[in-house]
Write a protein that holds these residues in place. Structure first.
Motif, PDB file in Angstrom:
ATOM      1  N   ASN A 122      10.219 -21.505   0.526  1.00 35.95           N
ATOM      2  CA  ASN A 122      11.077 -20.551   0.590  1.00 35.95           C
ATOM      3  C   ASN A 122      11.394 -19.345   1.287  1.00 35.95           C
ATOM      4  OD1 ASN A 122      12.462 -21.914  -1.536  1.00 35.95           O
ATOM      5  ND2 ASN A 122      11.401 -21.093  -3.303  1.00 35.95           N
ATOM      6  N   LEU A 123      10.479 -19.136   1.280  1.00 37.28           N
ATOM      7  CA  LEU A 123      10.532 -17.319   2.480  1.00 37.28           C
ATOM      8  C   LEU A 123      10.942 -17.874   4.007  1.00 37.28           C
ATOM      9  CD1 LEU A 123       9.482 -14.705   3.532  1.00 37.28           C
ATOM     10  CD2 LEU A 123       7.532 -15.273   3.604  1.00 37.28           C
ATOM     11  N   GLU A 124      10.226 -19.217   4.414  1.00 37.80           N
ATOM     12  CA  GLU A 124      11.300 -19.609   6.222  1.00 37.80           C
ATOM     13  C   GLU A 124      12.644 -19.851   5.642  1.00 37.80           C
ATOM     14  OE1 GLU A 124       7.141 -22.433   7.493  1.00 37.80           O
ATOM     15  OE2 GLU A 124       8.460 -23.417   6.037  1.00 37.80           O
ATOM     16  N   LYS A 125      12.750 -20.813   4.514  1.00 40.82           N
ATOM     17  CA  LYS A 125      14.448 -20.596   4.447  1.00 40.82           C
ATOM     18  C   LYS A 125      15.273 -19.570   4.235  1.00 40.82           C
ATOM     19  CE  LYS A 125      13.916 -25.016   1.496  1.00 40.82           C
ATOM     20  NZ  LYS A 125      14.172 -25.482   0.658  1.00 40.82           N
ATOM     21  N   TYR A 126      14.534 -18.245   3.449  1.00 36.79           N
ATOM     22  CA  TYR A 126      15.155 -17.280   3.583  1.00 36.79           C
ATOM     23  C   TYR A 126      15.604 -16.152   4.871  1.00 36.79           C
ATOM     24  CZ  TYR A 126      15.608 -12.349   2.206  1.00 36.79           C
ATOM     25  OH  TYR A 126      15.652 -11.067   1.684  1.00 36.79           O
ATOM     26  N   ILE A 127      14.099 -16.696   5.276  1.00 33.77           N
ATOM     27  CA  ILE A 127      14.462 -15.593   7.233  1.00 33.77           C
ATOM     28  C   ILE A 127      15.448 -16.490   7.699  1.00 33.77           C
ATOM     29  CG2 ILE A 127      13.084 -15.444   9.373  1.00 33.77           C
ATOM     30  CD1 ILE A 127      10.596 -14.466   7.462  1.00 33.77           C
ATOM     31  N   GLN A 128      15.149 -17.903   7.816  1.00 34.06           N
ATOM     32  CA  GLN A 128      15.953 -18.882   8.599  1.00 34.06           C
ATOM     33  C   GLN A 128      17.660 -18.766   8.074  1.00 34.06           C
ATOM     34  OE1 GLN A 128      14.459 -23.399   7.600  1.00 34.06           O
ATOM     35  NE2 GLN A 128      13.560 -22.576   8.824  1.00 34.06           N
ATOM     36  N   ILE A 129      18.451 -18.108   6.958  1.00 34.20           N
ATOM     37  CA  ILE A 129      19.460 -18.034   6.698  1.00 34.20           C
ATOM     38  C   ILE A 129      20.102 -16.782   7.520  1.00 34.20           C
ATOM     39  CG2 ILE A 129      20.826 -16.869   4.891  1.00 34.20           C
ATOM     40  CD1 ILE A 129      19.104 -19.183   2.998  1.00 34.20           C
ATOM     41  N   ALA A 130      18.786 -15.640   7.346  1.00 27.44           N
ATOM     42  CA  ALA A 130      18.849 -14.104   7.682  1.00 27.44           C
ATOM     43  C   ALA A 130      19.271 -14.127   9.074  1.00 27.44           C
ATOM     44  CB  ALA A 130      18.105 -13.009   7.455  1.00 27.44           C
ATOM     45  N   LEU A 131      18.843 -15.514  10.394  1.00 30.39           N
ATOM     46  CA  LEU A 131      18.825 -15.166  11.040  1.00 30.39           C
ATOM     47  C   LEU A 131      20.123 -15.956  11.818  1.00 30.39           C
ATOM     48  CD1 LEU A 131      15.075 -15.824  12.632  1.00 30.39           C
ATOM     49  CD2 LEU A 131      16.438 -13.544  12.154  1.00 30.39           C
ATOM     50  N   LYS A 132      20.657 -16.736  10.558  1.00 33.52           N
ATOM     51  CA  LYS A 132      21.782 -17.467  10.851  1.00 33.52           C
ATOM     52  C   LYS A 132      22.879 -16.963  10.689  1.00 33.52           C
ATOM     53  CE  LYS A 132      24.786 -21.520  11.424  1.00 33.52           C
ATOM     54  NZ  LYS A 132      24.907 -21.618  13.337  1.00 33.52           N
ATOM     55  N   ALA A 133      23.050 -15.820   9.470  1.00 36.13           N
ATOM     56  CA  ALA A 133      23.709 -14.681   9.421  1.00 36.13           C
ATOM     57  C   ALA A 133      23.789 -13.862  10.519  1.00 36.13           C
ATOM     58  CB  ALA A 133      23.463 -14.321   8.233  1.00 36.13           C
ATOM     59  N   ARG A 134      21.978 -12.759  11.082  1.00 39.82           N
ATOM     60  CA  ARG A 134      22.540 -12.404  12.261  1.00 39.82           C
ATOM     61  C   ARG A 134      23.268 -13.075  13.415  1.00 39.82           C
ATOM     62  NH1 ARG A 134      17.324 -10.310  13.951  1.00 39.82           N
ATOM     63  NH2 ARG A 134      16.612 -11.932  14.545  1.00 39.82           N
ATOM     64  N   GLU A 135      23.225 -14.669  13.792  1.00 37.93           N
ATOM     65  CA  GLU A 135      24.215 -14.996  15.663  1.00 37.93           C
ATOM     66  C   GLU A 135      25.057 -15.009  14.873  1.00 37.93           C
ATOM     67  OE1 GLU A 135      22.826 -19.062  15.378  1.00 37.93           O
ATOM     68  OE2 GLU A 135      20.425 -18.080  15.157  1.00 37.93           O
ATOM     69  N   ASN A 136      26.063 -15.244  14.036  1.00 33.77           N
ATOM     70  CA  ASN A 136      27.730 -14.720  12.843  1.00 33.77           C
ATOM     71  C   ASN A 136      27.646 -13.284  13.030  1.00 33.77           C
ATOM     72  OD1 ASN A 136      26.936 -18.180  12.633  1.00 33.77           O
ATOM     73  ND2 ASN A 136      27.422 -17.833  10.673  1.00 33.77           N
ATOM     74  N   GLY A 137      26.492 -13.134  13.673  1.00 34.21           N
ATOM     75  CA  GLY A 137      27.443 -11.663  13.086  1.00 34.21           C
ATOM     76  C   GLY A 137      27.582 -10.992  11.906  1.00 34.21           C
ATOM     77  N   THR A 138      27.632 -11.364  10.543  1.00 38.29           N
ATOM     78  CA  THR A 138      27.663 -10.400   9.973  1.00 38.29           C
ATOM     79  C   THR A 138      26.224  -9.807   8.646  1.00 38.29           C
ATOM     80  OG1 THR A 138      27.326 -12.356   8.144  1.00 38.29           O
ATOM     81  CG2 THR A 138      29.659 -12.524   9.790  1.00 38.29           C
ATOM     82  N   GLU A 139      25.445 -10.146  10.048  1.00 40.15           N
ATOM     83  CA  GLU A 139      23.980  -9.111   8.797  1.00 40.15           C
ATOM     84  C   GLU A 139      23.378  -9.062  10.237  1.00 40.15           C
ATOM     85  OE1 GLU A 139      22.075 -12.195   6.049  1.00 40.15           O
ATOM     86  OE2 GLU A 139      24.311 -11.956   5.222  1.00 40.15           O
ATOM     87  N   PHE A 140      22.649  -8.378   9.638  1.00 43.35           N
ATOM     88  CA  PHE A 140      21.172  -7.879  10.620  1.00 43.35           C
ATOM     89  C   PHE A 140      20.327  -6.740   9.852  1.00 43.35           C
ATOM     90  CE2 PHE A 140      18.787  -6.082  13.749  1.00 43.35           C
ATOM     91  CZ  PHE A 140      19.779  -6.373  15.061  1.00 43.35           C
ATOM     92  N   PRO A 141      19.031  -8.897   9.789  1.00 44.63           N
ATOM     93  CA  PRO A 141      18.287  -8.016   8.677  1.00 44.63           C
ATOM     94  C   PRO A 141      16.527  -7.658   9.403  1.00 44.63           C
ATOM     95  CG  PRO A 141      18.062 -11.031   9.247  1.00 44.63           C
ATOM     96  CD  PRO A 141      19.495  -9.519  10.032  1.00 44.63           C
TER      97      PRO A 141
END
Length: 198
Positions: A52-71
């Motif tokens: 779940n932690l791996e998925k959590y980080i992957q989702i966050a990094l994808k959102a950063r790539e899309n420019g909508t989030e910055f974790p």
């Protein structure tokens, strides 16, 4: 339109460092993920256990790539340990708004003043570097610890969205409390009040 964060954005003071979250940070956060299940009680995205932690980080990094989030990952300089994670999300440059959340810390770092230091750095960056007009915060209306923390940094309660969204793994829907800090509030008093609490 989204804010283009420099990929190497680092925020720090003498006791805490926030740097961009990376895929390899699974190892840095795994102990909290596995051993502290209460951390995820009110979370809409669970990060308990390695998978779940791996998925959590992957989702966050994808959102950063899309420019909508910055974790960010949070490093506590006093203990020399990684404390947790936080992020900007729903970033909207056109409206000069963003949300601050997905914040969690291991139990050893709660109530230590670490959260206030992180929030000071994040809010200072949002208002003084990015030029945002409004920073919004949301939480499950039952999450009293989180709500108290947000009020203590100077957030104003705007209201509660009733039956707002489903809770993770449950048919029960949560009420979401909305809080915010506006640009003028930051410069008028929130910044100084928060600084005095550090």
């Amino acid at each position: 339109m989204n804010i283009d964060f420099p990929q190497n954005t680092i925020l720090e003071d003498e006791t805490v460092l926030l740097r961009p979250l990376q895929e390899s940070d699974v190892e840095n956060l795994l102990e909290i993920s596995i051993n502290e299940p209460e951390t995820w009680k009110y979370s809409l995205v669970q990060a308990n256990g390695k998978e779940n932690l791996e998925k959590y980080i992957q989702i966050a990094l994808k959102a950063r790539e899309n420019g909508t989030e910055f974790p960010f990952i949070v490093f506590d300089k006093k203990s020399g340990k990684y404390a947790g994670s936080t992020r900007f999300y729903d970033i909207n440059l056109a409206f000069k708004t963003l949300q601050l959340g997905y914040t969690w810390y291991g139990k050893d770092f709660r109530g230590t003043g670490l959260n206030k230091r992180c929030k000071f750095l994040l809010l200072q960056f949002a208002f003084e570097t990015l030029g945002t007009e409004r920073v919004e915060f949301r939480a499950d209306n039952n999450n009293q610890r989180s709500i108290a923390a947000m009020k203590s940094i100077g957030c104003t309660v705007e209201g509660v969205m009733r039956n707002h969204m489903p809770t993770l793994g449950s048919a029960i829907r949560r009420d979401s409390i909305i809080l915010s800090i506006l640009r003028n509030e930051w410069f008028d008093n929130v910044k100084e009040n928060l600084k005095n609490k550090l």
